[in-house]
Motif scaffolding. Structure first.
Motif, mmCIF file in Angstrom:
data_model
loop_
_atom_site.group_PDB
_atom_site.id
_atom_site.type_symbol
_atom_site.label_atom_id
_atom_site.label_comp_id
_atom_site.label_asym_id
_atom_site.label_seq_id
_atom_site.Cartn_x
_atom_site.Cartn_y
_atom_site.Cartn_z
ATOM 1 N N UNK A 66 0.807 -1.231 0.399
ATOM 2 C CA UNK A 66 0.271 0.455 0.234
ATOM 3 C C UNK A 66 0.926 1.470 0.235
ATOM 4 N N UNK A 67 2.087 1.323 0.631
ATOM 5 C CA UNK A 67 2.911 2.496 0.615
ATOM 6 C C UNK A 67 3.340 2.672 -0.554
ATOM 7 N N UNK A 68 3.909 1.379 -1.738
ATOM 8 C CA UNK A 68 4.048 1.503 -2.548
ATOM 9 C C UNK A 68 2.604 2.043 -3.834
ATOM 10 N N UNK A 69 1.664 1.689 -3.707
ATOM 11 C CA UNK A 69 0.766 2.110 -3.949
ATOM 12 C C UNK A 69 0.113 3.681 -3.807
ATOM 13 N N UNK A 70 0.145 3.694 -3.063
ATOM 14 C CA UNK A 70 -0.044 5.585 -2.920
ATOM 15 C C UNK A 70 1.431 6.609 -2.829
ATOM 16 N N UNK A 71 2.610 5.844 -3.031
ATOM 17 C CA UNK A 71 3.739 6.744 -4.236
ATOM 18 C C UNK A 71 3.028 6.835 -5.701
ATOM 19 N N UNK A 72 2.771 5.598 -6.032
ATOM 20 C CA UNK A 72 2.022 5.598 -7.421
ATOM 21 C C UNK A 72 1.183 6.517 -7.509
ATOM 22 N N UNK A 73 0.489 6.197 -7.106
ATOM 23 C CA UNK A 73 -1.049 7.622 -7.209
ATOM 24 C C UNK A 73 -0.491 8.789 -6.768
ATOM 25 N N UNK A 74 0.654 9.208 -6.829
ATOM 26 C CA UNK A 74 1.388 10.572 -5.830
ATOM 27 C C UNK A 74 0.711 11.164 -4.555
ATOM 28 N N UNK A 75 0.924 10.507 -3.643
ATOM 29 C CA UNK A 75 -0.334 10.624 -2.194
ATOM 30 C C UNK A 75 1.063 11.323 -1.788
#
Lengths: 463, 101
Positions: free
Chosen positions: A96-105
């Motif tokens: 989920x950290x990778x996901x948030x980083x990918x979404x630029x959040x």
């Protein structure tokens, strides 16, 4: 979807690049888990007698307990589940950290918040692992909601916890992983009798219940109507999650639908076996009736087991065939919603481009996982064993994703907001009327199949 | 089209609720936790000792039935049941309206 949390179970889009959306990232994350698990299983199984998933031991659920909660820290074989819990925590934190980083959040505060949320989720899992609770089908979704609600309605959800309260993201990612367990070839497990009982009676009930809710009860929220209709007619909590995500239902609507479903499931699980014995329906017809009507798969097994070995076999097999319907229902509901329900303000039908823009893309990731793993399971002699071994990893992780989601929903919900949905008791009336239709239609179809059209099938199952 | 719950509503809904005449938020949380502890550590373990409940749990565990399963893939008995159904169907495919393989 990216950057717009806190609305529905899935929410309306902002003008962000589709590649940075929550839908797309839930597909990436879900498919990463599936690909890693499948790859590791294939490598480890090369030359081995049976399929082996080397990652299976690295992840764990809590065990069951009766009076000492610490017993939950050991599995059935007495081994500690702590390393597995650390594995789940680390995997999900990284994902989920990778996901948030990918979404630029914003990542700031997420690791600490996620750690605390995971702790609350463990507590919810612990409550659901108590054996009396577990064996009466009061599953973790309920306790995760309760724990979240207790916090949010007493001391309130702390501000520092909010970066991790991402119900939609957890649900979508869990659903993409879940797709790998929806194997279409199982549809023919019982041949035409199973198809007619599960795939004719069930969609008919779903559609008629939804129409009853719209035109007779006049339920204001179409998404609430759809989620209740789907969880009642398909397979309880899992169908509610998939449908709620597909029709962008509100979180409170999902909570309410699950609460109603679990309450009636417990009643039906206890009441149906003695009624079947009193009616002298026998284990085949009775098992099929149970399999087609009781919402939750586990409760179906418990009620079928009360009818004996044949009752368990027929009930769980019919339910398994019905379970597969979840993929078709999620896709059908998503298409119906973006084409027919979400009309533009002038009432005009949306264009194809608009339909594509609105379509919940993660549903495609869910369906794609289902198709790929169905094909894999049917490929060669060891396909089924390979898929069964590989999905051990995704099954554990998606369970934790759903539990995290329900805790998050509880943390964002106010009791007062839940109350308004129960006004007039319409959701309860919808469930009771729909379930009555389900009981009648499924019994009629099972009777037709096992006594008139395929009586030899019933005789074979009875042997 | 329905208006989904906005994030601002959701967040305000989760703020501590202090109302005149009601116990403080911390007290309410403590009461809830005490109720949970009493039910899970006293009431449910006592229920588990009731012979009918204990027999049901033992029977489920012996037969690979997990009533909390949400999908067929979570049922411990499912692989065994699936193999048994395959055997029955293979023995008499015509009975199930299927052709011989």
């Amino acid at each position: 979807m990216g950057g717009q949390r806190g609305e529905g179970v899935t929410s309306i889009e902002k003008t962000v690049s589709p590649w940075r959306s929550e839908d797309v990232w839930s597909i990436w994350l879900g498919w990463t888990v599936l690909a890693v698990a499948l790859g590791a299983t294939m490598v480890a199984s090369t030359g081995a007698e049976k399929a082996v998933n080397p990652l299976a031991g690295m992840l764990a659920d809590l065990g069951g307990w009766v009076s000492n909660p610490f017993d939950a820290l050991r599995d059935k074989n007495g081994a500690s589940v702590l390393p597995g819990l650390v594995g789940v925590f680390a995997s999900l934190l990284v994902l989920f950290s990778v996901g948030l980083a990918g979404m630029r959040e914003r990542m700031r505060g997420f690791p600490l918040a996620f750690t605390a949320l995971f702790g609350v989720t463990i507590f919810a899992y612990l409550l659901s692992g108590q054996k009396v609770v577990k064996h009466y089908n009061l599953e973790y979704a309920l306790w995760a909601l309760v724990v979240g609600l207790v916090i949010s309605n007493t001391v309130g959800t702390p501000r520092w916890l909010r970066p991790a309260v991402r119900a939609e993201f957890y649900i979508k990612t869990g659903l993409v992983m879940f797709g790998a367990e929806v194997l279409f070839h199982l549809l023919l497990k019982l041949g035409p009798p199973g198809v007619f009982i599960a795939w004719v009676a069930t969609p008919t009930t779903l559609i008629l219940t939804y129409l009853f809710g719209q035109y007779v009860l006049k339920i204001e929220s179409k998404s609430l109507n759809m989620v209740i209709s789907a969880d009642m007619s398909v397979c309880g909590v899992s169908a509610a999650i998939a449908t709620a995500a597909a029709c962008k239902a509100k979180k409170e609507e999902l909570s309410l639908a699950i609460g109603i479903s679990l309450a009636f499931t417990v009643i039906m699980m206890v009441v149906m076996p003695p009624v079947i014995e009193w009616l002298e329906l026998g284990p085949v017809l009775g098992g099929a009736w149970i399999g087609g009507t009781i919402d939750s798969t586990g409760a179906v097994a418990a009620a079928g087991d009360a009818l004996g070995e044949t009752g368990l076999l027929v009930a769980t097999t019919v339910k398994m065939i019905q379970n597969i319907l979840i993929g078709a229902v999620a896709f059908g509901v998503a298409v119906y919603w973006v084409t027919c329900v979400e009309n533009s303000s002038d009432g005009a039908r949306p264009s194809l481009m608009e339909i594509w823009r609105r379509f919940p893309k993660f549903v495609l990731g869910f369906i794609a996982a289902s198709i790929v793993f169905s094909l894999l399971a049917k490929s060669g002699d060891s396909g089924e064993a390979l898929v069964a071994a590989a999905t051990v990893t995704s099954k554990t992780l998606r369970g934790w994703c759903f539990c995290l989601a329900f805790v998050s929903i509880g943390l964002e919900t106010n009791f007062r907001e839940l109350k308004q949905y129960l006004a007039g008791g319409k959701p309860l009336v919808l469930y009771v009327c729909g379930q009555t239709l389900n009981l009648a239609l499924t019994l009629a179809m099972a009777w037709l199949m096992f006594t008139k059209v395929f009586p030899d099938a019933a005789a074979s199952l009875n042997q | 089209m329905q208006q989904p719950l906005s994030i601002s509503n959701a967040v305000s809904g989760s703020a501590p609720i202090s109302e005149p005449g009601r116990p403080a938020p911390g007290v309410r949380l403590a009461v809830c936790l005490a109720a949970i502890a009493t039910i899970w550590l006293v009431v449910l373990p006592a229920l588990a000792q009731v012979s009918a409940v204990r027999a049901m749990i033992d029977r489920h565990e012996a037969h690979g039935v997990d009533p909390s399963a949400k999908f067929y893939s979570e049922l411990p008995a499912m692989p065994m049941i699936s193999r048994r159904v395959d055997e029955i169907r293979r023995a008499e495919p015509a009975a199930f309206g299927l052709r011989k393989p």
